[in-house]
Design a protein around this motif. Structure first.
Motif, short mmCIF file in Angstrom:
data_model
loop_
_atom_site.label_atom_id
_atom_site.label_comp_id
_atom_site.label_asym_id
_atom_site.label_seq_id
_atom_site.Cartn_x
_atom_site.Cartn_y
_atom_site.Cartn_z
N LEU A 157 -51.39 -18.79 -43.83
CA LEU A 157 -50.32 -18.22 -44.89
C LEU A 157 -51.12 -18.03 -46.21
CD1 LEU A 157 -46.92 -19.62 -44.28
CD2 LEU A 157 -47.97 -17.29 -43.63
N VAL A 158 -51.96 -18.81 -46.61
CA VAL A 158 -52.70 -18.74 -47.91
C VAL A 158 -53.57 -17.52 -47.95
CG1 VAL A 158 -54.35 -20.00 -49.28
CG2 VAL A 158 -52.76 -21.23 -48.07
N HIS A 159 -54.23 -17.14 -46.82
CA HIS A 159 -55.19 -16.02 -46.82
C HIS A 159 -54.08 -14.75 -46.68
CE1 HIS A 159 -58.38 -13.36 -45.00
NE2 HIS A 159 -57.33 -13.01 -44.40
N LEU A 160 -52.96 -14.85 -45.95
CA LEU A 160 -52.29 -13.62 -45.88
C LEU A 160 -51.57 -13.53 -47.52
CD1 LEU A 160 -50.44 -14.31 -42.71
CD2 LEU A 160 -51.97 -12.30 -43.34
N ARG A 161 -51.22 -14.41 -48.07
CA ARG A 161 -50.65 -14.19 -49.53
C ARG A 161 -51.67 -13.83 -50.31
NH1 ARG A 161 -46.97 -19.49 -48.24
NH2 ARG A 161 -45.02 -18.37 -48.03
N ARG A 162 -52.93 -14.19 -50.11
CA ARG A 162 -53.92 -13.95 -51.14
C ARG A 162 -54.19 -12.33 -51.23
NH1 ARG A 162 -58.88 -16.47 -49.18
NH2 ARG A 162 -57.85 -18.38 -49.99
N HIS A 163 -53.87 -11.66 -49.87
CA HIS A 163 -54.42 -10.24 -49.94
C HIS A 163 -53.07 -9.08 -49.56
CE1 HIS A 163 -58.63 -10.89 -48.91
NE2 HIS A 163 -58.23 -12.05 -48.27
N ALA A 164 -51.75 -9.87 -49.44
CA ALA A 164 -50.75 -9.03 -49.02
C ALA A 164 -49.95 -8.71 -50.62
CB ALA A 164 -49.75 -9.37 -48.20
N ARG A 165 -49.32 -7.86 -50.90
CA ARG A 165 -48.33 -7.79 -52.03
C ARG A 165 -47.36 -8.75 -52.01
NH1 ARG A 165 -46.50 -3.43 -55.25
NH2 ARG A 165 -48.85 -2.96 -55.37
N ALA A 166 -46.79 -8.82 -50.59
CA ALA A 166 -45.69 -9.87 -50.39
C ALA A 166 -45.82 -10.50 -49.04
CB ALA A 166 -44.39 -9.43 -50.80
N VAL A 167 -45.41 -11.55 -48.61
CA VAL A 167 -45.29 -12.07 -47.35
C VAL A 167 -43.77 -12.57 -47.14
CG1 VAL A 167 -46.09 -13.75 -45.74
CG2 VAL A 167 -47.82 -12.80 -47.18
N VAL A 168 -43.04 -12.12 -46.35
CA VAL A 168 -41.72 -12.73 -46.07
C VAL A 168 -41.61 -13.32 -44.65
CG1 VAL A 168 -39.42 -11.72 -45.32
CG2 VAL A 168 -40.68 -10.65 -47.17
N LEU A 169 -41.09 -14.61 -44.82
CA LEU A 169 -41.12 -15.46 -43.52
C LEU A 169 -39.59 -15.45 -43.04
CD1 LEU A 169 -43.18 -18.64 -44.77
CD2 LEU A 169 -44.02 -16.31 -43.67
N ALA A 170 -39.52 -15.54 -41.97
CA ALA A 170 -38.20 -15.45 -41.16
C ALA A 170 -38.17 -16.23 -39.66
CB ALA A 170 -37.82 -13.93 -40.79
N LEU A 171 -37.13 -16.65 -39.54
CA LEU A 171 -37.07 -17.18 -38.21
C LEU A 171 -37.08 -15.96 -37.04
CD1 LEU A 171 -34.02 -19.84 -38.74
CD2 LEU A 171 -36.59 -20.30 -38.25
N PRO A 172 -37.34 -16.34 -35.84
CA PRO A 172 -37.44 -15.29 -34.80
C PRO A 172 -36.05 -14.39 -34.82
CG PRO A 172 -38.26 -17.12 -33.96
CD PRO A 172 -37.78 -17.60 -35.24
N GLU A 173 -34.99 -15.22 -35.02
CA GLU A 173 -33.69 -14.09 -34.70
C GLU A 173 -33.30 -13.36 -36.14
OE1 GLU A 173 -34.31 -17.42 -34.64
OE2 GLU A 173 -32.72 -18.74 -35.49
N ASP A 174 -34.00 -13.85 -36.96
CA ASP A 174 -33.78 -13.05 -38.46
C ASP A 174 -34.81 -12.11 -38.53
OD1 ASP A 174 -31.70 -14.76 -38.85
OD2 ASP A 174 -32.96 -16.16 -39.72
N LEU A 175 -35.86 -11.92 -37.83
CA LEU A 175 -36.93 -10.91 -38.08
C LEU A 175 -36.53 -9.67 -38.27
CD1 LEU A 175 -40.07 -10.38 -38.26
CD2 LEU A 175 -40.03 -10.01 -35.78
N PRO A 176 -35.55 -9.07 -37.32
CA PRO A 176 -35.23 -7.59 -37.46
C PRO A 176 -34.60 -7.29 -39.04
CG PRO A 176 -34.67 -8.42 -35.15
CD PRO A 176 -35.01 -9.76 -36.00
N ALA A 177 -33.73 -8.30 -39.25
CA ALA A 177 -33.01 -7.90 -40.44
C ALA A 177 -34.00 -8.11 -41.78
CB ALA A 177 -31.94 -9.12 -40.76
N ALA A 178 -34.94 -8.81 -41.63
CA ALA A 178 -36.00 -9.30 -42.52
C ALA A 178 -37.09 -7.66 -42.59
CB ALA A 178 -36.84 -10.25 -42.15
N LEU A 179 -37.20 -7.26 -41.61
CA LEU A 179 -37.70 -6.03 -41.22
C LEU A 179 -37.27 -4.82 -41.99
CD1 LEU A 179 -40.34 -4.29 -40.57
CD2 LEU A 179 -39.29 -4.06 -38.31
#
Ligand code: FES
Length: 271
Positions: A157-179
């Motif tokens: 995650l450190v790498h992703l957060r360095r390059h992305a505007r935002a990183v949203v984390l979700a449980l698998p069942e919550d991924l569709p709503a997070a997207l």
């Protein structure tokens, strides 16, 4: 460097990489290997594969198939590759690893600086780790949405957060709503969605993004699925039934992809 013929499609370049560094990242090791040939690897992209062939001398009976996690070509220090390997593999500096690759069709970053959304699940998200740096170099803003059943399974995650505007984390069942929330956000305004995850997750992501008229590109090979995969078109373990003009056909992602248009993965189109 030579060429190994796998006995089927296609002949693929083979080389030997030497592990130079191993960095722990949660349940994974980020492994850097030097390779002797720059030309083959310079054009490689996220979403392409590397295969470690069967080596009876090491006791392996199945090939290892990995996402290529990065390539760094340096005129002084040579060319190095990054792989992200399970920490349980106990990869160590100095280890020589025979590799086939880069294999398959990878992601094409946008040619213009547009906002992009990257969606992934656990280790399946690995191609996004490299892709996020590539899209950022092209001036794109990236929003990343990741799911994992266990926080330890989120990748680097450190790498992703360095390059992305935002990183949203979700449980698998919550991924569709997070997207959906990310795609709804006015400050995101996505122009394209890139996804790398198990196929059921890709189908969900593709359906939701395509319904909004967004193009989707998905890495449709599940390296952590229930069955073994070869990565070289020989085993059929990656085959998917996809729509075509005549109804359906079999897509072999390791040969035709792994990165494919999201339209091929939408459930409605399969019926
Ligand atoms: S992974 Fe073996 S045919 Fe695709």
């Amino acid at each position: 460097m030579g060429t190994m013929t796998t006995g089927g499609p296609p002949a693929v370049p083979a080389t030997t990489g030497v592990v130079t560094t191993v960095r722990a990242a949660g349940a994974y090791d980020v492994v850097t290997l030097t390779v002797p040939d720059a030309g083959t690897w310079a054009a490689a992209r996220p979403g392409q594969l590397v295969v470690v062939p069967v080596d009876p001398t090491r006791g392996s009976v199945l090939p290892e198939v990995h996402w290529l996690a990065g390539v760094h070509a340096d005129p002084v220090h040579g060319t190095s590759l990054e792989l992200v390997l399970d920490a349980g593999r106990d990869t160590a500096p100095g280890e020589a690893i025979r590799l086939l690759g880069p294999l398959g069709r990878g992601f094409s970053p946008p040619s213009t600086p547009v906002p992009v959304v990257l969606v992934g699940h656990e280790a399946g998200a690995l191609p996004l780790r490299w892709l996020v740096t590539m899209v950022r170099q092209r001036g794109c803003t990236a929003h990343v949405v990741l799911s994992a059943a266990d926080p330890e399974r989120h990748l680097d995650l450190v790498h992703l957060r360095r390059h992305a505007r935002a990183v949203v984390l979700a449980l698998p069942e919550d991924l569709p709503a997070a997207l959906e929330r990310v795609l709804d956000a006015p400050d995101v305004d996505a122009a394209v969605v890139y996804a790398a995850a198990p196929v059921p997750v890709l189908r969900e992501v593709a359906g939701r993004a395509l319904a909004r008229g967004l193009p989707v590109r998905a890495a449709a090979l599940d390296l952590d699925g229930p069955g073994p995969v070869c990565g070289t078109g020989l085993c059929g373990g990656c085959d998917l039934e996809v729509p075509d003009a005549a109804g359906t056909r079999v897509l072999r992602p390791c040969l035709e992809g792994p990165v494919v248009p999201g339209e091929l993965l939408v459930e409605e189109a399969r019926r």
